[in-house]
Design an enzyme around this catalytic site. Structure first.
Site, mmCIF file in Angstrom:
data_model
loop_
_atom_site.group_PDB
_atom_site.id
_atom_site.type_symbol
_atom_site.label_atom_id
_atom_site.label_comp_id
_atom_site.label_asym_id
_atom_site.label_seq_id
_atom_site.Cartn_x
_atom_site.Cartn_y
_atom_site.Cartn_z
ATOM 1 N N ARG A 178 1.103 -1.392 0.184
ATOM 2 C CA ARG A 178 0.097 0.126 0.105
ATOM 3 C C ARG A 178 0.936 1.192 0.014
ATOM 4 O O ARG A 178 0.634 2.300 -0.664
ATOM 5 C CB ARG A 178 -0.923 0.085 1.215
ATOM 6 C CG ARG A 178 -2.039 1.004 1.164
ATOM 7 C CD ARG A 178 -3.363 0.630 2.128
ATOM 8 N NE ARG A 178 -2.497 0.532 3.472
ATOM 9 C CZ ARG A 178 -3.179 0.586 4.652
ATOM 10 N NH1 ARG A 178 -4.557 0.047 4.538
ATOM 11 N NH2 ARG A 178 -2.901 0.694 5.907
ATOM 12 N N LYS A 227 -2.898 6.670 1.609
ATOM 13 C CA LYS A 227 -2.559 6.921 2.647
ATOM 14 C C LYS A 227 -1.598 8.108 2.835
ATOM 15 O O LYS A 227 -0.516 8.094 3.098
ATOM 16 C CB LYS A 227 -2.017 5.784 3.638
ATOM 17 C CG LYS A 227 -2.400 5.520 5.242
ATOM 18 C CD LYS A 227 -2.259 4.201 5.797
ATOM 19 C CE LYS A 227 -2.806 4.331 7.234
ATOM 20 N NZ LYS A 227 -4.218 4.401 7.297
ATOM 21 N N GLU A 235 -16.365 6.267 4.357
ATOM 22 C CA GLU A 235 -15.701 5.827 5.293
ATOM 23 C C GLU A 235 -15.602 6.863 6.530
ATOM 24 O O GLU A 235 -16.248 8.042 6.324
ATOM 25 C CB GLU A 235 -14.192 5.527 5.168
ATOM 26 C CG GLU A 235 -13.416 6.325 4.494
ATOM 27 C CD GLU A 235 -11.978 5.766 4.359
ATOM 28 O OE1 GLU A 235 -11.597 5.123 5.342
ATOM 29 O OE2 GLU A 235 -11.398 5.855 3.423
HETATM 30 C C1 LIG Z 1 -5.141 3.759 7.520
HETATM 31 C C2 LIG Z 1 -6.843 3.988 7.461
HETATM 32 C C3 LIG Z 1 -7.993 2.850 7.540
HETATM 33 C C4 LIG Z 1 -7.482 1.812 8.233
HETATM 34 O O1 LIG Z 1 -6.739 0.788 7.546
HETATM 35 P P1 LIG Z 1 -5.933 -0.345 8.301
HETATM 36 O O2 LIG Z 1 -4.983 -0.956 7.152
HETATM 37 O O3 LIG Z 1 -7.115 -1.386 8.586
HETATM 38 O O4 LIG Z 1 -5.171 0.082 9.398
HETATM 39 C C5 LIG Z 1 -8.977 3.308 6.772
HETATM 40 N N1 LIG Z 1 -9.321 4.491 6.614
HETATM 41 C C6 LIG Z 1 -8.342 5.648 6.363
HETATM 42 C C7 LIG Z 1 -9.012 6.801 5.735
HETATM 43 C C8 LIG Z 1 -7.130 5.199 6.672
HETATM 44 O O5 LIG Z 1 -6.135 6.005 6.499
#
Ligand SMILES: *Cc1c(COP(=O)(O)O)cnc(C)c1O
Length: 341
Positions: free
Chosen positions: A82, A184, A220
């Protein structure tokens, strides 16, 4: 500081400096071999790309002790992949999966004293990230970058049980179609700060973001994906190109199907249908699942039958199974657990 001086049950989610971090620099078109350092500070030129145009991406994962005494991480290969996807979207040079995993192993092993004991609920949270370091004043990608990975011990996410939270449907948008919602990047968080401060001021724990094109579909929260449980026991999770592909969510979908025999649907979820679900949870590395008891949509309450006292029964089963796999109490699928020591 040795691990004996830390009150694991009460450290919360904050930065505690550990002894070693990993640093690798990118210059003249290549990453160097990387090394551990005790220096927690970064000295940058005033015009560094990250400072001017926010060219930075990050990851988050945890190291912890299992029931049988090993120190492990959970699916770090997915974090590595990722990070590559995130970097490419911001025109940054990918950091290889192999070197990423090596950095994880080295930082965890060097900070072994900071890995909390099994059963404490605390973990060593790992923060890999990379950023543009050389001076950039015209808008363009930097030529030089730094990758860093440090650890900070964090306390149990839920002290005294996971109480369901209340969230609101947010009027701010998180991600545009064809934008950066799926990576991210710090920039996605910078623009969410106002929305979360405002939500807290209004008495809500989190924001539910809708798709910004039609404002009819659930996306989300600022840092966690949604899962819903239908009244007949199916897991439903929003499918969208503008949400961050949570590793926890992907793991929960697998666990639901393969361990619990549930039906799983990844599809568009309309805000209008949310009132018909039996349970709702937020999933991410930090909490695994935070139960949602109530969603407030502009003065209209959507209350889940699971209530405000405890996690819904299906959510709880998912939570127990995934955390059981992580902690070594339940056999993990091939490749999910990386043993460091
Ligand atoms: C990091 C993140 C998540 C959760 O991802 P994981 O890999 O499960 O920790 C969900 N939404 C956003 C916007 C994130 O930055």
């Amino acid at each position: 500081m040795s691990n004996k001086q830390i009150d694991w049950a009460n450290i919360g989610f904050g930065y505690i400096q550990t002894d070693f971090r990993y640093v690798s620099n990118y210059k003249n078109g290549a990453w160097d071999e990387g090394t551990l350092t005790k220096d927690a500070t970064i000295v940058l030129n005033e015009c560094a790309g990250v400072l001017q145009y926010a060219q930075t991406v990050f990851e988050g994962l945890k190291a912890y002790r299992t029931e049988d005494g090993h120190i492990v991480t959970f699916r770090p290969d997915l974090n590595a992949k990722r990070l590559v996807d995130s970097a490419k979207r911001l025109e940054m040079p990918p950091f290889s999966e192999k070197q990423f995993l090596d950095a994880v192993d080295k930082v965890v092993a060097a900070n072994e004293d900071f890995v909390p004991p099994y059963g404490s609920g605390a973990t060593l949270y790992l923060r890999p990230y990379m950023f543009g370091t050389n001076p950039v004043i015209g808008v363009k990608p930097a030529d030089e970058y730094q990758f860093r990975l440090f650890g900070t011990p964090v306390g149990p996410y839920f002290k005294g049980g996971a109480k369901p939270i209340t969230i609101r449907v947010c009027d701010f948008d998180r991600a545009a179609p064809h934008g950066t919602g799926h990576i991210k990047a710090g920039l996605n968080y910078a623009m969410s700060l106002h929305a979360i401060v405002d939500a807290h001021q209004q008495g809500y724990d989190e924001n539910m973001y809708l798709d910004s094109a039609t404002r009819t579909k659930v996306e989300e929260t600022g840092g966690a994906n949604f899962i819903f449980i239908t009244k007949d026991g199916k897991l439903v999770t929003p499918k969208s190109s503008t949400i961050l592909p949570s590793i926890t969510r992907r793991s929960l979908c697998y666990v639901a199907k393969e361990y619990l025999g549930m039906e799983v649907e990844e599809r568009e979820v309309y805000l209008e249908e949310v009132k018909d679900f039996a349970e709702c949870g937020l999933c991410g590395t930090a909490a695994v699942i935070s139960p949602v008891g109530k969603i407030v949509d502009h003065g209209k309450d959507i209350c889940f039958p699971s209530g405000m006292e405890e996690m819904g029964p299906v959510t709880k089963k998912l939570y127990d199974t995934l955390t059981g796999i992580q902690m070594g109490r339940i056999e993990a699928p091939e490749g999910w657990i990386r043993v460091i020591k």
